[in-house]
Write a protein that holds these residues in place. Structure first.
Motif, PDB file in Angstrom:
ATOM      1  N   UNK A  12       0.375  -0.845   0.165  1.00  0.00           N
ATOM      2  CA  UNK A  12       0.264   0.417  -0.275  1.00  0.00           C
ATOM      3  C   UNK A  12       0.698   1.194  -0.100  1.00  0.00           C
ATOM      4  N   UNK A  13       2.121   1.066   1.051  1.00  0.00           N
ATOM      5  CA  UNK A  13       3.401   2.297   1.181  1.00  0.00           C
ATOM      6  C   UNK A  13       3.684   2.428  -0.403  1.00  0.00           C
ATOM      7  N   UNK A  14       4.098   1.615  -1.175  1.00  0.00           N
ATOM      8  CA  UNK A  14       4.833   1.874  -2.561  1.00  0.00           C
ATOM      9  C   UNK A  14       3.548   2.401  -3.453  1.00  0.00           C
ATOM     10  N   UNK A  15       1.722   1.929  -3.372  1.00  0.00           N
ATOM     11  CA  UNK A  15       1.417   2.091  -4.408  1.00  0.00           C
ATOM     12  C   UNK A  15       1.630   3.662  -4.186  1.00  0.00           C
ATOM     13  N   UNK A  16       0.687   3.737  -2.931  1.00  0.00           N
ATOM     14  CA  UNK A  16       0.865   5.330  -2.460  1.00  0.00           C
ATOM     15  C   UNK A  16       1.968   6.302  -3.098  1.00  0.00           C
ATOM     16  N   UNK A  17       3.536   5.796  -3.021  1.00  0.00           N
ATOM     17  CA  UNK A  17       4.528   6.859  -3.469  1.00  0.00           C
ATOM     18  C   UNK A  17       3.836   6.999  -4.418  1.00  0.00           C
ATOM     19  N   UNK A  18       3.668   5.636  -5.850  1.00  0.00           N
ATOM     20  CA  UNK A  18       3.484   5.784  -6.966  1.00  0.00           C
ATOM     21  C   UNK A  18       2.272   7.048  -7.140  1.00  0.00           C
ATOM     22  N   UNK A  19       1.583   6.709  -6.333  1.00  0.00           N
ATOM     23  CA  UNK A  19       0.072   7.612  -7.403  1.00  0.00           C
ATOM     24  C   UNK A  19       0.179   9.042  -6.857  1.00  0.00           C
ATOM     25  N   UNK A  25      -3.568  10.453  -7.403  1.00  0.00           N
ATOM     26  CA  UNK A  25      -4.117   9.266  -6.227  1.00  0.00           C
ATOM     27  C   UNK A  25      -5.356   8.903  -6.507  1.00  0.00           C
ATOM     28  N   UNK A  26      -6.498  10.124  -7.097  1.00  0.00           N
ATOM     29  CA  UNK A  26      -7.933   9.603  -7.688  1.00  0.00           C
ATOM     30  C   UNK A  26      -8.286   7.757  -8.175  1.00  0.00           C
ATOM     31  N   UNK A  27      -7.283   8.043  -9.061  1.00  0.00           N
ATOM     32  CA  UNK A  27      -7.056   7.093 -10.298  1.00  0.00           C
ATOM     33  C   UNK A  27      -6.902   5.737  -9.607  1.00  0.00           C
ATOM     34  N   UNK A  28      -6.370   6.117  -8.486  1.00  0.00           N
ATOM     35  CA  UNK A  28      -5.254   4.803  -8.226  1.00  0.00           C
ATOM     36  C   UNK A  28      -6.848   3.984  -7.322  1.00  0.00           C
ATOM     37  N   UNK A  29      -7.375   4.879  -6.619  1.00  0.00           N
ATOM     38  CA  UNK A  29      -7.749   4.938  -5.321  1.00  0.00           C
ATOM     39  C   UNK A  29      -9.223   4.049  -6.195  1.00  0.00           C
ATOM     40  N   UNK A  30      -9.848   4.452  -7.017  1.00  0.00           N
ATOM     41  CA  UNK A  30     -10.957   3.832  -8.021  1.00  0.00           C
ATOM     42  C   UNK A  30     -10.435   1.954  -8.485  1.00  0.00           C
ATOM     43  N   UNK A  31      -9.578   2.130  -8.958  1.00  0.00           N
ATOM     44  CA  UNK A  31      -9.174   1.296  -9.612  1.00  0.00           C
ATOM     45  C   UNK A  31      -8.577   0.118  -8.364  1.00  0.00           C
ATOM     46  N   UNK A  32      -8.007   0.397  -7.318  1.00  0.00           N
ATOM     47  CA  UNK A  32      -7.690  -0.122  -6.080  1.00  0.00           C
ATOM     48  C   UNK A  32      -8.953  -0.489  -5.472  1.00  0.00           C
ATOM     49  N   UNK A  95      -5.862   0.179   3.192  1.00  0.00           N
ATOM     50  CA  UNK A  95      -4.492   0.863   3.862  1.00  0.00           C
ATOM     51  C   UNK A  95      -4.012   2.132   2.643  1.00  0.00           C
ATOM     52  N   UNK A  96      -4.444   1.817   1.638  1.00  0.00           N
ATOM     53  CA  UNK A  96      -4.049   3.140   0.374  1.00  0.00           C
ATOM     54  C   UNK A  96      -4.335   4.541   0.726  1.00  0.00           C
ATOM     55  N   UNK A  97      -6.483   3.629   1.231  1.00  0.00           N
ATOM     56  CA  UNK A  97      -7.458   4.993   1.401  1.00  0.00           C
ATOM     57  C   UNK A  97      -7.065   5.508   2.748  1.00  0.00           C
ATOM     58  N   UNK A  98      -6.177   5.112   3.810  1.00  0.00           N
ATOM     59  CA  UNK A  98      -6.133   5.779   5.009  1.00  0.00           C
ATOM     60  C   UNK A  98      -4.491   6.490   5.047  1.00  0.00           C
ATOM     61  N   UNK A  99      -4.155   5.998   4.221  1.00  0.00           N
ATOM     62  CA  UNK A  99      -2.581   6.955   3.427  1.00  0.00           C
ATOM     63  C   UNK A  99      -2.957   7.999   3.012  1.00  0.00           C
ATOM     64  N   UNK A 100      -4.092   8.096   1.889  1.00  0.00           N
ATOM     65  CA  UNK A 100      -4.049   8.985   0.629  1.00  0.00           C
ATOM     66  C   UNK A 100      -5.324   9.947   2.245  1.00  0.00           C
ATOM     67  N   UNK A 101      -6.303   9.655   2.825  1.00  0.00           N
ATOM     68  CA  UNK A 101      -6.882  10.527   3.462  1.00  0.00           C
ATOM     69  C   UNK A 101      -5.919  11.174   4.488  1.00  0.00           C
TER      70      UNK A 101
END
Length: 176
Positions: A12-19, A25-32, A95-101
């Motif tokens: 989740x941390x890695x994909x968040x860093x990429x996003x 970030x929104x596109x990754x949220x939707x995809x995940x 976890x990604x959504x938590x990091x994004x928020x």
């Protein structure tokens, strides 16, 4: 579950860093979110768990469901497939959504009340939480008549039990 969250955290941390790096970030949220739903489906789990399905075929299968994937998304899914982690997609998405928020200074708060809240009450609760926590608040509301009155608020690690039932339980503990 705690073990799967621990395993999912670096992904989740890695994909968040990429996003975050790509400003996507929104596109990754939707995809995940879509991928998490796929991973929770027993029919799709059976396909992804099948030893006859190669890692590339699993990624292609998921790409067929979600639509065209960019190179980063394909690489991420292939990494998950190679490490037998595709079933962790729901935890990774959470976890990604938590990091994004956290990055966007947003916090989701659950408010449980004995009766439905008015719009004014929701606004006041959100404003008070924003003042206390310094973040934009998104409220979700549910009703639990067993509380008798008052409310329970859960926002991140913060739990405020102002319910009548909670107060009665604390009183009973203090007496005994």
């Amino acid at each position: 579950m705690a073990e799967s969250i621990t395993i999912a955290r670096p992904y989740a941390s890695a994909v968040f860093a990429i996003a975050q790096e790509k400003g996507d970030m929104q596109t990754w949220s939707e995809l995940l979110a879509v991928l998490a739903q796929c991973a929770e489906s027993s029919e799709i789990q059976a396909i992804l768990d099948n030893p006859a399905v190669s890692d590339q075929q699993a990624v292609d299968f998921l790409a067929g469901i979600t639509g065209e994937l960019n190179a980063d998304a394909r690489g991420f899914l292939l990494l998950l497939a190679e490490n037998n982690r595709l079933m962790l997609l729901p935890e990774i998405a959470e976890l990604y959504e938590q990091l994004r928020a956290e990055a966007e200074q947003k916090l989701f708060a659950d408010v449980i009340t004995a009766r439905p809240l008015t719009d004014e009450q929701k606004s006041k609760i959100a404003a008070a939480l924003k003042k206390r926590l310094g973040k934009e608040i998104t409220l979700s509301e549910s009703v639990d008549e067993s509380l008798l009155g008052g409310a329970i608020i859960r926002a991140g690690d913060l739990v405020i039990d102002g319910s009548a039932l909670g107060k009665l339980n604390r009183l009973a503990s203090a007496i005994s």
